[in-house]
Design a protein around this motif. Structure first.
Motif, mmCIF file in Angstrom:
data_model
loop_
_atom_site.group_PDB
_atom_site.id
_atom_site.type_symbol
_atom_site.label_atom_id
_atom_site.label_comp_id
_atom_site.label_asym_id
_atom_site.label_seq_id
_atom_site.Cartn_x
_atom_site.Cartn_y
_atom_site.Cartn_z
ATOM 1 N N ILE A 12 38.266 39.450 44.237
ATOM 2 C CA ILE A 12 39.529 39.774 43.564
ATOM 3 C C ILE A 12 39.963 38.633 42.640
ATOM 4 C CG2 ILE A 12 41.980 40.224 43.939
ATOM 5 C CD1 ILE A 12 41.163 41.611 46.569
ATOM 6 N N PHE A 13 39.784 37.404 43.094
ATOM 7 C CA PHE A 13 40.157 36.250 42.269
ATOM 8 C C PHE A 13 39.293 36.182 41.017
ATOM 9 C CE2 PHE A 13 40.346 31.436 41.733
ATOM 10 C CZ PHE A 13 41.644 31.443 41.226
ATOM 11 N N ALA A 14 38.003 36.465 41.173
ATOM 12 C CA ALA A 14 37.100 36.467 40.018
ATOM 13 C C ALA A 14 37.515 37.520 38.998
ATOM 14 C CB ALA A 14 35.660 36.709 40.473
ATOM 15 N N VAL A 15 37.915 38.688 39.484
ATOM 16 C CA VAL A 15 38.349 39.760 38.590
ATOM 17 C C VAL A 15 39.628 39.356 37.857
ATOM 18 C CG1 VAL A 15 39.225 42.119 38.493
ATOM 19 C CG2 VAL A 15 37.231 41.579 39.921
ATOM 20 N N PHE A 16 40.589 38.806 38.597
ATOM 21 C CA PHE A 16 41.849 38.380 37.984
ATOM 22 C C PHE A 16 41.610 37.315 36.922
ATOM 23 C CE2 PHE A 16 44.336 40.840 40.787
ATOM 24 C CZ PHE A 16 45.661 40.723 40.422
ATOM 25 N N LEU A 17 40.795 36.315 37.253
ATOM 26 C CA LEU A 17 40.514 35.253 36.285
ATOM 27 C C LEU A 17 39.849 35.808 35.031
ATOM 28 C CD1 LEU A 17 39.225 32.290 38.513
ATOM 29 C CD2 LEU A 17 41.463 32.519 37.433
ATOM 30 N N VAL B 199 41.527 29.486 50.104
ATOM 31 C CA VAL B 199 41.959 30.889 50.098
ATOM 32 C C VAL B 199 43.407 31.009 49.643
ATOM 33 C CG1 VAL B 199 42.465 32.885 51.572
ATOM 34 C CG2 VAL B 199 40.290 31.660 51.823
ATOM 35 N N ASN B 200 44.270 30.142 50.168
ATOM 36 C CA ASN B 200 45.679 30.222 49.816
ATOM 37 C C ASN B 200 45.921 29.843 48.362
ATOM 38 O OD1 ASN B 200 48.556 28.694 49.700
ATOM 39 N ND2 ASN B 200 48.627 30.396 51.160
ATOM 40 N N MET B 201 45.210 28.831 47.854
ATOM 41 C CA MET B 201 45.372 28.448 46.458
ATOM 42 C C MET B 201 44.964 29.576 45.527
ATOM 43 S SD MET B 201 44.165 24.434 46.288
ATOM 44 C CE MET B 201 44.378 24.385 44.496
ATOM 45 N N GLN B 202 43.866 30.239 45.847
ATOM 46 C CA GLN B 202 43.411 31.357 45.029
ATOM 47 C C GLN B 202 44.463 32.468 44.994
ATOM 48 O OE1 GLN B 202 39.798 32.060 47.184
ATOM 49 N NE2 GLN B 202 38.535 30.849 45.787
ATOM 50 N N ASP C 48 49.385 22.309 35.847
ATOM 51 C CA ASP C 48 50.633 22.637 36.542
ATOM 52 C C ASP C 48 50.445 23.807 37.497
ATOM 53 O OD1 ASP C 48 52.111 20.647 35.290
ATOM 54 O OD2 ASP C 48 52.696 21.926 33.621
ATOM 55 N N SER C 49 49.718 24.847 37.069
ATOM 56 C CA SER C 49 49.505 25.997 37.941
ATOM 57 C C SER C 49 48.621 25.630 39.130
ATOM 58 C CB SER C 49 48.887 27.154 37.161
ATOM 59 O OG SER C 49 47.579 26.844 36.709
ATOM 60 N N LEU C 50 47.668 24.739 38.910
ATOM 61 C CA LEU C 50 46.818 24.287 40.017
ATOM 62 C C LEU C 50 47.607 23.430 41.006
ATOM 63 C CD1 LEU C 50 43.595 23.403 37.983
ATOM 64 C CD2 LEU C 50 43.944 25.378 39.480
ATOM 65 N N ILE C 51 48.506 22.587 40.499
ATOM 66 C CA ILE C 51 49.353 21.778 41.377
ATOM 67 C C ILE C 51 50.309 22.678 42.155
ATOM 68 C CG2 ILE C 51 51.219 20.071 41.390
ATOM 69 C CD1 ILE C 51 49.748 18.681 39.053
ATOM 70 N N ASN C 52 50.858 23.695 41.503
ATOM 71 C CA ASN C 52 51.717 24.645 42.213
ATOM 72 C C ASN C 52 50.946 25.356 43.323
ATOM 73 O OD1 ASN C 52 54.183 24.285 40.888
ATOM 74 N ND2 ASN C 52 53.594 25.625 39.204
ATOM 75 N N GLU D 246 51.099 34.611 53.594
ATOM 76 C CA GLU D 246 52.075 33.550 53.345
ATOM 77 C C GLU D 246 52.116 33.153 51.877
ATOM 78 O OE1 GLU D 246 53.703 29.372 55.289
ATOM 79 O OE2 GLU D 246 51.936 30.351 56.139
ATOM 80 N N SER D 247 50.998 33.292 51.168
ATOM 81 C CA SER D 247 51.009 32.981 49.744
ATOM 82 C C SER D 247 51.995 33.882 49.002
ATOM 83 C CB SER D 247 49.600 33.135 49.145
ATOM 84 O OG SER D 247 49.209 34.499 49.073
ATOM 85 N N VAL D 248 52.129 35.118 49.460
ATOM 86 C CA VAL D 248 53.062 36.064 48.843
ATOM 87 C C VAL D 248 54.499 35.708 49.196
ATOM 88 C CG1 VAL D 248 53.782 38.474 48.721
ATOM 89 C CG2 VAL D 248 51.334 37.896 48.855
#
Length: 412
Positions: free
Chosen positions: A36-41, A96-99, A117-121, A152-154
């Motif tokens: 899913i992360f690959a598709v989003f990216l 997993v949570n960062m993705q 910034d998005s990676l730090i967030n 929890e990411s949500v």
């Protein structure tokens, strides 16, 4: 050894059976997130403008990643039979949570650019999860923790983006509310949903070696904590200076208080649990007020109070929560992150009034103080509610395998 019966009780399952029963679920979960992360990216995200990048931001990213993978990971190795789980699952859950956070915050903010910034967030989101993980480590299975990392990411992003910084407009540069309070009370609520310890015996013990290794995590967290608090302020020398100086002074205060209180409550000796954790409480409490001009003395006092409350929590609160409410908080996250975050959140009510002219505050004198109180209450309610619901849905079958035991989930 693999396939042996755990020595804890006669009702436990074979170690090999416990792992094999989860292998398909955890594998599918990990693979699904990657796909899913690959598709989003590929479909939605692009690089941010090169002007957004600075070497200083990468250094901040690196410092925080040291805190996550080494600091949090090694701090939880105090469990003498769960070192692989502490460090290894920290790596998995962080990724997993960062993705998931990158996708969720992209959707909530309509910002689909990958930047430092998005990676730090995303690291902030992972820190919140690892705090919750501390309350559940050794009891929840790897599969359950992976699903909880997604959930929890949500909830974290909703609380931070929509509630605290959106509708409410609170001040919380260092994550006292959005990271520490949310992570701690989400984890405690999930631990309540998980239920009390049902086994006749437990591996929840430390050894001298495991305690020494855990101190590695403490020292790494202590050293890099100022970078964590000031991560978003590299563009303002004044704000960054306040963040770094106030955090260091607060850590000095909590460290002194932790050592004093530990020997005071332990018959003149130092308890490793107190020193491993409560020395860091100042960094938790100062986050909401870190970039305010509150004065060096105030920052130090915040650390003193946070360190004191943290040690008292380990000495009095943890046993009480177990016996009275059936909440088994493995790492004592309520004492390191929960109570100090409440102290820090309440202190920010005063501090935003002291520096009410700060240009980054959303509201003026008086109103911002009320906003801080609302943010404390809202975060507490959001964390407890989402944590308990998630726990009930995800942690509904702990299993009869040995707890806090690497043999169950790792090839050793």
């Amino acid at each position: 050894m693999v396939g042996e019966e755990t020595p804890l009780t006669g009702n436990t399952v074979k170690i090999s059976d416990a792992a094999s029963s989860m292998s398909g679920k955890v594998g599918i979960t990990i693979a699904a997130v990657q796909v899913i992360f690959a598709v989003f990216l590929s479909l939605f995200f692009s690089y941010a403008d090169v002007g957004e990048y600075t070497t200083e931001k990468y250094i901040i990213f690196r410092d925080i990643m040291v805190m996550l993978l080494l600091g949090f990971g090694y701090l939880m190795t105090f469990l003498h039979l769960y070192g692989l789980g502490a460090v290894g699952l920290t790596i998995l859950l962080t990724v997993v949570n960062m993705q998931c956070n990158i996708m969720v915050e992209g959707l909530l903010t309509s910002d689909f650019q990958i930047s430092m910034d998005s990676l730090i967030n995303a690291e902030f989101s992972a820190a919140t999860l690892l705090i919750s993980f501390g309350a559940l480590i050794g009891r929840a299975t790897p599969f359950q923790m992976c699903v909880l990392a997604i959930a929890e990411s949500v909830f974290y992003a909703m609380n931070k983006v929509i509630i605290v910084f959106g509708v409410i407009g609170a001040e919380d540069v260092g994550g006292t509310l959005t990271i520490h309070m949310f992570g701690a009370f989400f984890g405690l609520a999930a631990a309540k949903a998980l239920g009390s310890q049902q086994k006749e015996a437990t591996n929840n013990e430390a050894s001298r070696v495991s305690d020494v290794v855990a101190f590695i995590g403490t020292t790494l967290l202590w050293v890099y904590w100022p970078s964590f608090v000031g991560a978003t302020e590299s563009g303002s020398e004044v704000n960054e200076m306040h963040c770094l100086v106030n955090t260091i002074l607060a850590l000095l205060g909590s460290t002194g208080a932790a050592f004093f209180m530990s020997q005071h409550l332990s018959g003149g000796k130092f308890d490793p649990v107190h020193i491993q954790n409560s020395t860091l409480a100042g960094g938790v409490a100062i986050g909401a007020s870190a970039r305010l001009a509150i004065g060096p003395g105030a920052a130090f006092i915040v650390g003193l109070v946070a360190g004191t409350i943290s040690v008292l929590g380990y000495h009095h609160s943890s046993p009480y929560l177990e016996t009275a409410f059936g909440i088994y908080d493995t790492c004592g996250v309520g004492n390191l992150h929960g109570y100090p975050s409440v102290i820090g959140g309440l202190a920010s009510i005063l501090f935003v009034a002291i520096d009410s002219d700060a240009e980054f505050l959303t509201y003026g004198y008086g109103t911002q103080s009320a906003i801080q109180l609302i943010a404390v209450v809202a975060t507490f309610v959001m964390a407890k509610t989402s944590g308990f619901i998630s726990g009930k849905l995800i942690l509904n079958n702990v299993g009869k395998h040995a707890d806090y035991d690497d043999n169950v989930w790792w090839v050793v």
